[in-house]
Design a protein around this motif. Sequence first.
Motif, short mmCIF file in Angstrom:
data_model
loop_
_atom_site.label_atom_id
_atom_site.label_comp_id
_atom_site.label_asym_id
_atom_site.label_seq_id
_atom_site.Cartn_x
_atom_site.Cartn_y
_atom_site.Cartn_z
N THR A 12 0.78 -1.09 -0.06
CA THR A 12 -0.11 -0.11 0.13
C THR A 12 0.97 1.24 0.13
O THR A 12 1.05 1.77 -0.96
CB THR A 12 -1.07 0.10 1.20
N TYR A 20 9.39 4.47 0.09
CA TYR A 20 8.67 5.43 -0.49
C TYR A 20 9.26 6.52 -0.76
O TYR A 20 10.43 6.89 -0.44
CB TYR A 20 7.51 5.58 0.60
N ASN A 249 0.81 0.51 -5.41
CA ASN A 249 1.86 0.88 -4.59
C ASN A 249 3.21 1.20 -5.28
O ASN A 249 3.99 2.21 -4.69
CB ASN A 249 2.24 -0.10 -3.59
#
Length: 263
Positions: A12, A20, A249
Motif C-alpha cells: 500500500t 517510499y 503501491n
Amino acid sequence: MIKLIATDMDGTFLTDNKDYDRPRFQKLLTKMRARGIRFVVASGNQYYQLRSFFNDDPDIVYLSENGAYIRSDAQVLAVNHFTQEAVQQLVPRLTAIPHVRVIVCGERSAYVQAKDGTDYEAFARQYYYQLQVLDSFADLPNDHILKFATNCPPAETQAVIRQLDATMGNLAEPTSSGHGDIDVIQPGMNKAAGLKRLGDHLNIDLADMAAFGDGGNDLEMLREVGLGVAMANADPAVAAVADAHTTSNEEQGVLTFIENLLA
C-alpha cells in the motif's frame, strides 16, 4: 471533513522494495500538519519495524499488530492482548497445522522456534525487529501476546484459513494480508477497531477518517471509515468495499491520492 489519514504499509504505502518517496511525503506531511490532519500507520507488522520507516517524524501514531498495539514515540495508547489461558490453548493448535510456521507476537518482542530454521528467522526479522529465537514455545517469557503471525505456501492460504476457522473456535480469528501470510488475531481486534479506539482518544469520528489498503486485513478499516481507498493492486474483495481507488503501491498511489485530496 477528513481529520485523520491511515495507511497500511506493505503493498500500500511502501513500494515492493520496501521504500517510499520520502521528500514527496515530507511535503505532504507538512501540509497535513498545517491543516490539523493526523497521519497514522495501520499495519499488521511490529511497532519497532514500522517506526524505522519514519525516524524523523516522532508524532506519527502506529496501529501495529493489526490495531492491537497503538502508540506514538512518546506514549502507549492501547495494548489489547490475549489472556494467558487463550495463548496456552492456541499455540498447540497453531503449531499442529501442517505446512504452517508461527511467529508469536508480543508487546516486547516476537518469538519463533529454532526448529523452523534460520531461513524462517531471517524472514521474520524483516517484519519483527525485536525477535527472540526459542527452543520451544513452551519457553515463552512473560509478555503480552498481541497476535500470532502464520505463514504458509500462498496456494494453500484459503485452505489454511478454513482450517484455522475450524480449530480456533471463539478464541481467535484469522485474517490474511496476502502472499501466504495469515494473522491470527483477537476476536474483533482489527484495524477498524484500532482506529475507533484511537479516534475516541483524539476525538475524531471514523466518518472523518480516510484509510488506504490492499489486503484482507484492511477490509474492516476501509469499510468503516468515511473514505476507504483501495490500491490498484488490491485484492478484489478489498477493491469491492472501497469508496475510491488509486494507483498501485509501485506508483505511490497513496501519495498521489493525498495530494489530490489536499488540493
